[in-house]
Design a protein around this motif. Structure first.
Motif, PDB file in Angstrom:
ATOM      1  N   ASP A 145       0.811  -1.222   0.000  1.00 29.99           N
ATOM      2  CA  ASP A 145       0.000   0.000   0.000  1.00 29.99           C
ATOM      3  C   ASP A 145       0.845   1.273   0.000  1.00 29.99           C
ATOM      4  N   ASP A 146       2.119   1.150   0.380  1.00 30.15           N
ATOM      5  CA  ASP A 146       3.004   2.311   0.378  1.00 30.15           C
ATOM      6  C   ASP A 146       3.819   2.420  -0.909  1.00 30.15           C
ATOM      7  N   GLY A 147       3.609   1.485  -1.846  1.00 26.08           N
ATOM      8  CA  GLY A 147       4.316   1.533  -3.109  1.00 26.08           C
ATOM      9  C   GLY A 147       5.650   0.818  -3.113  1.00 26.08           C
ATOM     10  N   ALA A 148       5.919   0.035  -2.070  1.00 19.93           N
ATOM     11  CA  ALA A 148       7.174  -0.722  -2.023  1.00 19.93           C
ATOM     12  C   ALA A 148       6.988  -2.091  -2.653  1.00 19.93           C
ATOM     13  N   PRO A 149       7.975  -2.579  -3.416  1.00 19.19           N
ATOM     14  CA  PRO A 149       7.853  -3.902  -4.052  1.00 19.19           C
ATOM     15  C   PRO A 149       7.718  -5.016  -3.022  1.00 19.19           C
ATOM     16  N   THR A 173       3.773 -12.935  -2.555  1.00 20.16           N
ATOM     17  CA  THR A 173       2.996 -12.069  -1.675  1.00 20.16           C
ATOM     18  C   THR A 173       2.034 -11.228  -2.500  1.00 20.16           C
ATOM     19  N   ALA A 174       0.764 -11.250  -2.139  1.00 21.37           N
ATOM     20  CA  ALA A 174      -0.256 -10.525  -2.892  1.00 21.37           C
ATOM     21  C   ALA A 174      -0.196  -9.029  -2.606  1.00 21.37           C
ATOM     22  N   GLY A 175      -0.463  -8.246  -3.636  1.00 20.25           N
ATOM     23  CA  GLY A 175      -0.488  -6.795  -3.492  1.00 20.25           C
ATOM     24  C   GLY A 175      -1.116  -6.159  -4.716  1.00 20.25           C
ATOM     25  N   THR A 176      -0.784  -4.915  -4.961  1.00 20.32           N
ATOM     26  CA  THR A 176      -1.333  -4.154  -6.085  1.00 20.32           C
ATOM     27  C   THR A 176      -0.436  -4.297  -7.303  1.00 20.32           C
ATOM     28  N   VAL A 177      -1.017  -4.683  -8.412  1.00 14.33           N
ATOM     29  CA  VAL A 177      -0.265  -4.834  -9.662  1.00 14.33           C
ATOM     30  C   VAL A 177       0.044  -3.451 -10.232  1.00 14.33           C
ATOM     31  N   ALA A 178       1.303  -3.212 -10.578  1.00 10.11           N
ATOM     32  CA  ALA A 178       1.717  -1.917 -11.111  1.00 10.11           C
ATOM     33  C   ALA A 178       2.734  -2.117 -12.232  1.00 10.11           C
ATOM     34  N   ALA A 204       2.461   2.899 -12.638  1.00 10.42           N
ATOM     35  CA  ALA A 204       1.045   3.067 -12.967  1.00 10.42           C
ATOM     36  C   ALA A 204       0.265   1.821 -12.559  1.00 10.42           C
ATOM     37  N   THR A 205      -0.975   2.029 -12.128  1.00  4.91           N
ATOM     38  CA  THR A 205      -1.796   0.906 -11.695  1.00  4.91           C
ATOM     39  C   THR A 205      -3.270   1.216 -11.918  1.00  4.91           C
ATOM     40  N   VAL A 206      -4.072   0.162 -12.062  1.00  8.10           N
ATOM     41  CA  VAL A 206      -5.530   0.305 -12.070  1.00  8.10           C
ATOM     42  C   VAL A 206      -6.121  -0.401 -10.845  1.00  8.10           C
ATOM     43  N   ARG A 207      -5.287  -0.599  -9.839  1.00  9.52           N
ATOM     44  CA  ARG A 207      -5.687  -1.119  -8.525  1.00  9.52           C
ATOM     45  C   ARG A 207      -6.088  -2.596  -8.554  1.00  9.52           C
ATOM     46  N   ASP A 208      -5.641  -3.337  -9.536  1.00 11.15           N
ATOM     47  CA  ASP A 208      -5.878  -4.776  -9.511  1.00 11.15           C
ATOM     48  C   ASP A 208      -4.959  -5.422  -8.477  1.00 11.15           C
TER      49      ASP A 208
END
Length: 470
Positions: A300-304, A309-314, A340-344
């Motif tokens: 959520d903070d933009g760190a890889p 581990t599940a997170g936001t695809v960017a 860039a992300t579409v929050r998937d």
């Protein structure tokens, strides 16, 4: 637009060969150039394109992006209350009159397209694309998917959809013949495949499945098709197996992307490859990073995040759009960790991306992105509806099916026929629920807010508070 100089090249080299075919309509390369050139030079307004499939769509699209022109492409099936405000917003950002233009490409850095996608309200979001982003994309996709001038490509879906608009433009760039249909029809699609010698299909998995499984009795298979490109949703094992039987020689590609991001990841299923089990981990994989795309899963903070581990695809790539013009609610396209992300939501395993779902509860049904809120708004005005909650549930054919829970008024609620009738003119057909439930009460959090996750639990657990609507 980066296909116009190439269109002129094909018109010079192969003037009489077919460029665009739709049903009984046909335009050669020279005819397409002549008609698009005349329209661009006339000064007739071409800034908003809102029409169904046909060869004239290709003419108006080419003229609409000539030189420095910019064009917005609207879905003709939208009800007027949706289309009108979109057109107003486009008019605020586009010139009132189209200046005379020559049929040639403009400055790569300039914008050529106002793309449109669903938002968390009924109003679609608008985003802007540069010519350079698609120019780079054409080169990458044609090489990766093996598109050549001798190909004949059938994209049977609506040309207003980004998948098909891109396929048309890619064919005009590559010199391949583009084939479409006035409207999707199984028999017409099969006839086009055989009649036009189609070598490639570009379509969503739901269309592929009905073509493979519900063709006319005794219909020929698609053994002449060498490539199938699927997008819009995950290619499920049932559809892949049906496609294998129907087009046994085809290399089947599926790719994950978004209108705002462009290509993100792709996966190839070679002819003869075993079809994965529906429950297998491989069944969630959408492939490895597309050429030129840097792919990551972030917290959520933009760190890889580490693999697994599940997170936001960017992504970081040159295929990403320029950003939203309106409708930015912070729940879709944006920036995270400089990417860039579409929050998937997703996870990386052995370099392959597995997409787990949409973070903002967007429903992807049959290749269409559907936000629950806009369906709820349309259903809320139907007589007899006291409350409504909409969720998406897994569906083997559609990716997800749209399920609406209806709380009736004290005087009784509508049945399914009345609900369906109530959506006519209010909601595009692709966004209408496939299943209705009658609720005994609304699913609420402790704070009194509607809870879609709670409704999903009721449905999956067979809770009597959510029963099939008669």
């Amino acid at each position: 637009m980066p296909f116009l100089d190439r269109l002129n090249r094909w018109a010079d080299e192969r003037p009489d060969e077919p460029a665009v075919v739709c049903g009984t309509e046909r335009l050669s390369w020279s005819e397409l150039r002549a008609q698009a050139s005349a329209l661009a030079a006339s000064g007739e307004a071409t800034v908003v394109l809102r029409q169904g499939n046909g060869t004239d769509f290709a003419v108006r699209w080419a003229a609409g992006v000539a030189e420095e022109r910019e064009c917005a492409v609207l879905d003709p099936s939208w009800p007027e209350e949706v289309a009108a405000p979109v057109q107003e917003r486009c008019a605020d950002r586009l010139p009132e009159h189209s200046a005379s233009a020559r049929l040639r490409d403009g400055d790569p850095a300039s914008a050529f397209l106002i793309g449109l996608t669903s938002g968390t309200t009924a109003l679609p979001k608008g985003f802007r694309r540069s010519r350079a982003s698609w120019q780079r994309s054409f080169a990458a996709s044609a090489e990766h998917f093996g598109l050549a001038p001798q190909d004949r490509v059938l994209a049977p879906g609506p040309l207003s959809a980004s998948l098909n608009l891109y396929a048309l433009s890619e064919c005009l760039h590559a010199g391949a013949t583009f084939v479409t249909l006035p409207r999707f029809d199984v028999a017409a699609a099969r006839a086009a495949i055989s009649g036009h010698g189609v070598t490639r299909l570009v379509l969503v998995p739901t269309m592929l499945r009905v073509l493979a499984e519900r063709g006319p009795a005794g219909g020929a298979d698609a053994s002449g098709v060498s490539t199938i490109v699927c997008a819009g949703q995950k290619l499920d094992p049932g559809t892949l197996a049906a496609a294998r039987r129907w087009a046994p020689r085809a290399m089947i590609w599926e790719y994950y992307g978004a209108a705002e991001l462009g290509f993100v990841a792709a996966r190839c299923h070679p002819a003869g490859e075993a079809v994965p089990e529906a429950a297998s981990d491989a069944g969630t994989a959408v492939g490895t990073a597309f050429p030129g795309v840097e792919l990551a899963v972030l917290d959520d903070d933009g760190a890889p995040l580490p693999e697994g581990t599940a997170g936001t695809v960017a992504v970081r790539s040159e295929l990403v759009c320029d950003g939203y013009l309106w409708g930015d609610d912070g729940r879709a396209f944006g920036r995270l960790g400089g990417m860039a992300t579409v929050r998937d939501r997703g996870v990386l395993r052995d370099g392959r991306l597995h997409v787990l779902g949409r973070a903002a509860e967007m429903i992807n049904s049959g290749g269409h992105n559907v936000y629950p809120h806009e369906v709820e708004e349309a259903l809320a005005v139907v007589p007899g509806v006291a409350g409504v909650v909409v969720v998406g549930l897994p569906d083997g054919a559609r990716g997800q099916r749209i399920v609406a829970g209806i709380l009736p008024t004290r005087h009784g609620g509508p049945d399914r026929l009345r609900l369906r009738a109530g959506l006519e003119g209010r909601l595009a057909p692709a966004k209408r629920p496939q299943q209705y439930l009658e609720l005994q009460e609304l699913p609420l959090t402790a704070a009194g807010k509607l809870s879609r996750s709670l409704l999903r639990d009721w449905i999956l657990e067979g809770d009597p508070r959510a029963r099939p609507l008669g």
